[in-house]
Design an enzyme around this catalytic site. Structure first.
Site, PDB file in Angstrom:
ATOM      1  N   SER A 405      68.363 104.138  93.165  1.00  0.00           N
ATOM      2  CA  SER A 405      67.325 105.003  93.740  1.00  0.00           C
ATOM      3  C   SER A 405      65.944 104.506  93.362  1.00  0.00           C
ATOM      4  O   SER A 405      64.953 105.066  93.797  1.00  0.00           O
ATOM      5  CB  SER A 405      67.524 106.441  93.264  1.00  0.00           C
ATOM      6  OG  SER A 405      67.526 106.476  91.863  1.00  0.00           O
ATOM      7  N   HIS A 426      70.331 103.364  99.913  1.00  0.00           N
ATOM      8  CA  HIS A 426      70.068 104.500  99.025  1.00  0.00           C
ATOM      9  C   HIS A 426      70.490 105.796  99.707  1.00  0.00           C
ATOM     10  O   HIS A 426      69.781 106.315 100.566  1.00  0.00           O
ATOM     11  CB  HIS A 426      68.573 104.521  98.653  1.00  0.00           C
ATOM     12  CG  HIS A 426      68.202 105.667  97.770  1.00  0.00           C
ATOM     13  ND1 HIS A 426      66.960 106.249  97.757  1.00  0.00           N
ATOM     14  CD2 HIS A 426      68.940 106.355  96.859  1.00  0.00           C
ATOM     15  CE1 HIS A 426      66.947 107.239  96.890  1.00  0.00           C
ATOM     16  NE2 HIS A 426      68.131 107.325  96.339  1.00  0.00           N
ATOM     17  N   GLU A 438      68.073 105.423 102.849  1.00  0.00           N
ATOM     18  CA  GLU A 438      67.000 104.433 102.830  1.00  0.00           C
ATOM     19  C   GLU A 438      67.673 103.058 102.802  1.00  0.00           C
ATOM     20  O   GLU A 438      68.447 102.753 101.887  1.00  0.00           O
ATOM     21  CB  GLU A 438      66.117 104.598 101.590  1.00  0.00           C
ATOM     22  CG  GLU A 438      65.141 105.759 101.698  1.00  0.00           C
ATOM     23  CD  GLU A 438      64.225 105.885 100.469  1.00  0.00           C
ATOM     24  OE1 GLU A 438      63.058 106.257 100.634  1.00  0.00           O
ATOM     25  OE2 GLU A 438      64.685 105.628  99.335  1.00  0.00           O
ATOM     26  N   ASN A 476      61.392 108.679  96.672  1.00  0.00           N
ATOM     27  CA  ASN A 476      61.220 109.042  95.267  1.00  0.00           C
ATOM     28  C   ASN A 476      59.827 108.697  94.752  1.00  0.00           C
ATOM     29  O   ASN A 476      59.280 109.404  93.912  1.00  0.00           O
ATOM     30  CB  ASN A 476      62.288 108.359  94.404  1.00  0.00           C
ATOM     31  CG  ASN A 476      63.619 109.097  94.496  1.00  0.00           C
ATOM     32  OD1 ASN A 476      63.675 110.199  95.025  1.00  0.00           O
ATOM     33  ND2 ASN A 476      64.673 108.492  93.995  1.00  0.00           N
TER      34      ASN A 476
END
Ligand code: 3HC
Length: 697
Positions: A405, A426, A438, A476
């Site tokens: 991540s 991801h 992702e 993130n």
């Protein structure tokens, strides 16, 4: 010609032919109108059939034309003309029959659907309502309760169900649609036309509207379209037919110009744009992915395995120990059994999916996999080790993906002989449910590997977005920026419950502290401890989360985190112990606590998030602002009806955002680095789409 006219045995065939989806744009409507008049004027024509060329009957109104204002003939004009026609008009439906296309069919004097056809009124999902008679005609055909179900949920109805609802007159086998529609047309020509407008509506159960309104207060918080659609159906019962149509049109036009519809249309197109990567993936061969491997049978590995099994792909999952394998398989079984018990899947589907997931404690089980996803502990050395092993056991054309991540995928790819087949995928937890993936693009990955992964992600019913390599990628990285402001606001005077409420009222599914409690505080604590040595000493840092962890408050799993939880309950309860801790930290750090408004919470949290998004665009980590919006809508619970953070920011005002960012930068230094792109666009009064040309990230 977007609509062709043929004649067969006295029946005029009007074929919509506007690839790819026969959207009913201005030219199609105009051509359909004139072809219809020609057929009606032709004495040798006794009946008319409307059908669609290609895979779909029609996807409804052309959504791209909504910003252009009304055009003639309007769909309501056209549907009115069809309904009033003196010769029977029959709709021959196949593939997708959505929105205005279904409304067109409702105005016809009969409907035949081919097996596999999917009928829907998805307008509320676009922030509008059926604007061509759908709210007035549908209740007359199927009853008020069923009509509201379709209109308010935008639910797709398969041909069989449509027949059971009396939405269509006949369901016919593939290959027979035209013949059967012509047959119905000829029969109608003999018997005379039956008009939907002449049907009476049966009175609904007395409490129906009150029940639905109560539901909407919960499920459509902050939305306008569902309530407006409900009102239209209510008026369809109370008003004469033509007045109800006019009222519907007014409501439609109000909504189509509103922010909610703009935002939802933006997301609709952004989702499709995200699948396109211009020159990067154009013309590349998509590799066949028939078998999938997953390394690591923890929660994430199990979720990823189920996501593939749900798409019918066999998956083998390895874990270091037999115990880990058994535990993982048990998780998969339990999850599918639960879905079966809740009626989400049938018994046969449950058995099929369980059988598709195999476990192994040896890497050699991965030797035949075409795609292997590593889902082990988030530690660079461990991941690099896994990739060295994968390089040895997997076949030469296998695609190797990491589910990291945040870690540097370029460094992971270095561990393999052929880094062109390594990338990041991801997934978001729970991976079998969450739509977003992702697709992380290291410098060395080949275009065909990227295309193949976008393709398999689509096959899984998920939305893949290509992003570049950086700490936290797109989602993130923006989350950290948003989250940091929430922590700082605590130190300055807010409390967790206030921040969470303000963020929920904005429309997020959950506030940041609730999210933390659900996810668990311990993982990010471990990461922060690792980062402590390299953190600049003069940089502002909020220690509150660390203090909670030090006293064992790891979130819901320990019954306490930012909130406390009663045994067996997930309802957060504000905790005086946390309030005392927050206030003590404020005092230690020398803050005089002040009143924090909801506007400041929203402005700072989302301002920091949008600024980070703009930095991401500047650095080409994302190719388009729409990609960022898709990531936030599908991966982080950003309200779809606000269009994603970048779209929202444009409506809120980029100049306002830039001013908030400047203030945060003045107070927090390098923690909030103002984006040059954001400042420039704010000065020029432009939006994100206008500031830069899409760059491959
Ligand atoms: N208007 C304009 N363009 C549309 C469109 C529409 N209604 N529906 C699809 N498209 C475009 C897409 O943007 C895409 O364009 P692109 O190739 O340039 O990216 C192309 O058609 C193909 O669409 P998909 O990539 O989505 O293709 P799929 O095969 O995966 O799906 C579909 C096809 C099921 C028809 C899906 O596109 C869909 O659900 N479309 C939207 C249907 C809809 O919401 N209709 C309601 C319109 S509003 C209305 O009718 C108002 C009325 O009440 C007055």
């Amino acid at each position: 010609m977007p609509v062709t006219l043929d004649k067969r045995e006295g029946v005029a065939l009007l074929t919509l032919d506007n690839p790819p989806v026969n959207a009913l744009g201005a030219q199609v409507k105009s051509a359909l109108g004139s072809r219809l008049e020609a057929a009606l004027a032709d004495a040798s024509v006794t009946a008319i059939v409307i059908l669609g060329a290609g895979r779909h009957f029609s996807a409804g109104a052309d959504i791209r034309e909504f910003d252009a204002g009304t055009n003639t003939p309007s769909l309501p004009d056209l549907t009115g003309r069809i309904e009033k026609a003196g010769k029977p008009v029959i709709a021959a439906l196949h593939g997708t029959v959505a929105g205005g296309a279904l409304e067109l069919a409702l105005a016809c004097h009969g409907r035949v659907a081919e097996e596999g056809a999917q009928l829907s009124l998805p307008e509320v999902t676009l922030g509008i309502l059926p604007g061509a008679g759908g709210t007035v005609r549908l209740p007359r055909l199927v009853g008020v309760e069923a009509a509201l179900d379709l209109i308010l949920n935008g639910r797709k109805v398969a041909a069989d169900e449509a027949a059971a609802l009396r939405l269509v007159d006949e369901v016919v086998p593939r290959g027979t649609l035209l013949a059967r529609a012509m047959n119905l047309a000829e029969r109608a020509a003999r018997k005379g036309v039956r008009r939907t407008r002449d049907l009476t509506v049966a009175a609904p159960p007395p409490d129906l509207f009150a029940r639905i309104e109560a539901d909407l207060r919960k499920t459509a918080r902050g939305r306008k379209a569902p309530q407006a659609a409900l009102e239209c159906v209510r008026r369809a019962l109370a008003l004469p037919f033509d007045e109800a149509l006019l009222a519907e049109r007014d409501a439609f036009l109000t909504l189509v110009g509103g922010e909610e519809s703009r935002a939802l249309r933006h997301v609709f197109f952004a989702e499709r744009e995200a699948q396109k990567f211009g020159e990067l993936t154009k013309g590349t061969t998509v590799r066949a992915i028939r078998r999938v491997g997953v390394v690591g049978f923890g929660t994430m590995g199990a979720g990823i395995a189920m996501a593939f099994a749900n798409a019918g792909l066999p998956v083998v999952v390895t874990d270091a120990t037999q115990e880990g394998v058994d535990g993982g398989l048990a998780k998969v079984r339990a999850s599918y059994e639960e879905s079966r018990a809740k009626g989400r899947i049938t018994g046969a589907e449950c058995a099929e999916r369980i059988a598709l997931v195999r476990g192994a404690s040896d890497y050699s089980a991965l030797s035949e996999s075409d795609l292997v996803i590593e889902a082990v502990f988030e530690e660079m050395d461990i991941k690099r080790q896994v990739f060295r092993r994968l390089d040895e056991v997997c076949h030469d054309r296998a695609i190797l993906a990491t589910n990291t991540s945040s870690l540097d995928v370029d460094r992971i790819a270095e561990e393999t002989k052929d880094p062109s087949r390594v990338l990041g995928l991801h997934f978001f937890s729970p991976a079998n449910i969450m739509k977003l993936v992702e697709v992380v693009r290291p410098a060395t990955v080949s275009a065909s590997v990227l295309s193949s992964c976008l393709d398999v992600v689509k096959r899984m019913g998920k939305t893949g977005v290509i992003v570049g390599v950086c700490d936290g990628f797109v989602g993130n990285r923006m989350l950290y920026a948003y989250r940091r402001q929430a922590d700082f606001l605590l130190e300055e005077g807010a409390l967790p419950a206030q921040i969470d409420r303000a963020i929920r009222e904005f429309g997020m599914a959950m506030g940041p502290f609730q999210v933390s409690d659900v996810a668990g505080l311990d993982i990010s604590w471990r990461i922060r401890k690792r980062q402590a040595a390299t953190r600049p000493k003069d940089q502002r840092y909020s220690p509150i989360a660390d203090r909670l962890c030090e006293i064992g408050r790891f979130g819901q799993k320990t019954g306490a985190g930012w909130y406390r939880y009663e045994k067996g309950s997930r309802a957060p309860i504000a905790d005086p112990e946390v309030e005392a801790l927050v206030k003590a930290v404020s005092a230690e750090l020398g803050f005089t606590r002040r009143e924090i408004t909801d506007d400041e919470i929203v402005g700072r949290c989302f301002g920091a998030m949008v600024n980070e998004g703009a930095l991401i665009l500047e650095e080409s980590v994302a190719a388009r602002s729409g990609d960022i919006d898709v990531i936030w809508v599908h991966g982080y619970g950003f309200p779809r009806h606000r269009g994603g953070p970048m779209h929202w920011a444009e409506g809120f005002g980029l100049a306002r955002i830039a001013a908030v960012v400047d203030r945060m930068h003045a107070e927090q230094g390098s923690l909030v680095r103002p984006s040059v792109l954001l400042q420039q666009l704010a000065r020029d009064g432009k939006g994100f789409g206008e500031g830069l040309s899409p760059q491959p990230c």
